[in-house]
Design an enzyme around this catalytic site. Structure first.
Site, PDB file in Angstrom:
ATOM      1  N   PRO A   2      42.906 -27.358  24.648  1.00 61.63           N
ATOM      2  CA  PRO A   2      42.310 -26.229  23.940  1.00 61.63           C
ATOM      3  C   PRO A   2      41.146 -25.626  24.720  1.00 61.63           C
ATOM      4  O   PRO A   2      40.176 -26.306  25.025  1.00 61.63           O
ATOM      5  CB  PRO A   2      41.832 -26.840  22.622  1.00 61.63           C
ATOM      6  CG  PRO A   2      42.479 -28.189  22.545  1.00 61.63           C
ATOM      7  CD  PRO A   2      42.734 -28.617  23.938  1.00 61.63           C
ATOM      8  N   GLU A   3      41.280 -24.362  25.065  1.00 53.92           N
ATOM      9  CA  GLU A   3      40.207 -23.619  25.691  1.00 53.92           C
ATOM     10  C   GLU A   3      39.827 -22.502  24.712  1.00 53.92           C
ATOM     11  O   GLU A   3      40.238 -22.552  23.554  1.00 53.92           O
ATOM     12  CB  GLU A   3      40.669 -23.087  27.061  1.00 53.92           C
ATOM     13  CG  GLU A   3      41.187 -24.214  27.956  1.00 53.92           C
ATOM     14  CD  GLU A   3      41.726 -23.758  29.305  1.00 53.92           C
ATOM     15  OE1 GLU A   3      41.291 -22.716  29.799  1.00 53.92           O
ATOM     16  OE2 GLU A   3      42.589 -24.464  29.858  1.00 53.92           O
ATOM     17  N   ARG A 114      43.734 -39.205  21.451  1.00 52.74           N
ATOM     18  CA  ARG A 114      42.976 -39.823  22.534  1.00 52.74           C
ATOM     19  C   ARG A 114      41.507 -40.063  22.212  1.00 52.74           C
ATOM     20  O   ARG A 114      40.749 -40.467  23.084  1.00 52.74           O
ATOM     21  CB  ARG A 114      43.131 -39.000  23.802  1.00 52.74           C
ATOM     22  CG  ARG A 114      44.520 -39.211  24.380  1.00 52.74           C
ATOM     23  CD  ARG A 114      44.855 -38.194  25.409  1.00 52.74           C
ATOM     24  NE  ARG A 114      44.243 -38.483  26.684  1.00 52.74           N
ATOM     25  CZ  ARG A 114      44.456 -37.759  27.758  1.00 52.74           C
ATOM     26  NH1 ARG A 114      45.236 -36.690  27.698  1.00 52.74           N
ATOM     27  NH2 ARG A 114      43.900 -38.072  28.881  1.00 52.74           N
TER      28      ARG A 114
END
Length: 282
Positions: A2-3, A114
């Site tokens: 995600p940017e 994660r």
DNA sequence: CATTACCTGCAA
DNA sequence: TTGCAGGTAATG
């Protein structure tokens, strides 16, 4: 990964679902560290219930969920984090570490396979501190080719490293940096302080183009990104560099090359993006 | 300035 | 079984 476009896509979806909703309860599961407090002595689990969502904002890759108390939940998805809107009745599934129960029968849930992403409860001072550490948004009028040129003049490192630095421009990550460098025909290992003014004009135009295109397509889903309703973004088909190592350059046919820059997989065209600067006119 | 740690699913 | 994916903080 995600940017900015992915985070903004999430914000646009959660905003209408959250505004005015009251928090009824907070559930943490195995990975309790996902929810942090930036305010000494304030426990988010005890503090959040009863508060309502008053506004949503975004700064770089940070999603800001402002509560009517003046506190803000700062959400960072890192790589595999997801913010989900799910009926409260649906059981928590694997990787859903945090559930915020709303007063309309739905949960705002944070999922992360994660454990890199975080949800942080912060005061206005905490939000201001975050803001101060970040550079201008790509779309900010304060960011110009001239200001970019001046900032890069102080950078003896590689241009890709500079573009990944959130204090230079906020919101770019590995995908959109590679895309912007490809579009502006700049080698990712070019020394930043050697970029010319015309190259900075081209680079800033490219940054804005790739970000706008990705926003228009609700973000890039290369492997894991999903919006809060579990839907993929549509921007992957528009990528011209990221993920195309070994494939022919879409401009000249030269096989795209993969190297490691800034510790990140980096794909570029050795013909269109020569290390020695702009190609002479042919 | 550059590199590594963090973390874990997944492809090779 | 190994190594790759990468945003950010920490380290060299």
């Amino acid at each position: 990964m995600p940017e900015l476009p992915e985070v903004e896509t999430v914000r646009r979806i959660v905003e209408p679902a959250l505004l005015g909703r009251r928090i009824e309860g907070v559930t943490l599961r195995d990975f309790a560290g996902v929810l942090e407090s930036a305010i000494p002595g304030v426990d988010p689990v005890a503090t959040l219930p009863g508060q309502s969502f008053a506004a949503t904002n975004r700064r770089g890759k940070y999603l800001l969920l402002r509560l009517d108390s003046g506190l803000t939940l700062i959400v960072h998805l890192r790589m595999t984090g997801r913010l989900l809107l799910t009926p409260t009745a649906a059981p928590l599934v694997r990787f859903e570490h945090l559930a915020i129960r709303l007063d309309d029968g739905n949960d705002l849930r944070f999922s992360d396979q994660r454990k890199f992403g975080r949800v942080v409860l912060a005061s206005d001072a905490g939000v201001a501190l975050l803001d101060s550490r970040l550079g201008p948004e790509p779309g900010s009028p304060r960011l110009t080719a001239a200001s970019l040129h001046a900032a890069l003049k102080r950078r003896p490192g590689k241009i890709k490293n500079a573009l990944l630095d959130q204090s230079l421009i906020a919101g770019l990550g590995n995908i959109y940096v590679d895309e912007a460098l490809y579009r502006s025909r700049i080698h990712p290992e070019r020394v930043a302080n050697t970029l010319t003014q015309p190259e900075c004009v081209s680079l800033l135009r490219a940054v804005r183009h790739v970000i706008r295109t990705a926003l228009d397509n609700q973000g890039t889903t290369f492997s894991t990104f999903e919006n809060p309703y579990g839907e993929a973004g549509g921007n992957a088909v528009f990528l011209r560099a990221y993920g195309r190592a070994g494939l022919p350059c879409l401009r000249c046919g030269t096989p795209m090359v993969r190297i490691v820059v800034a510790g990140r997989g980096t794909t570029f065209c050795p013909t269109c993006q020569p290390l020695d600067g702009p190609m002479p006119p042919s």
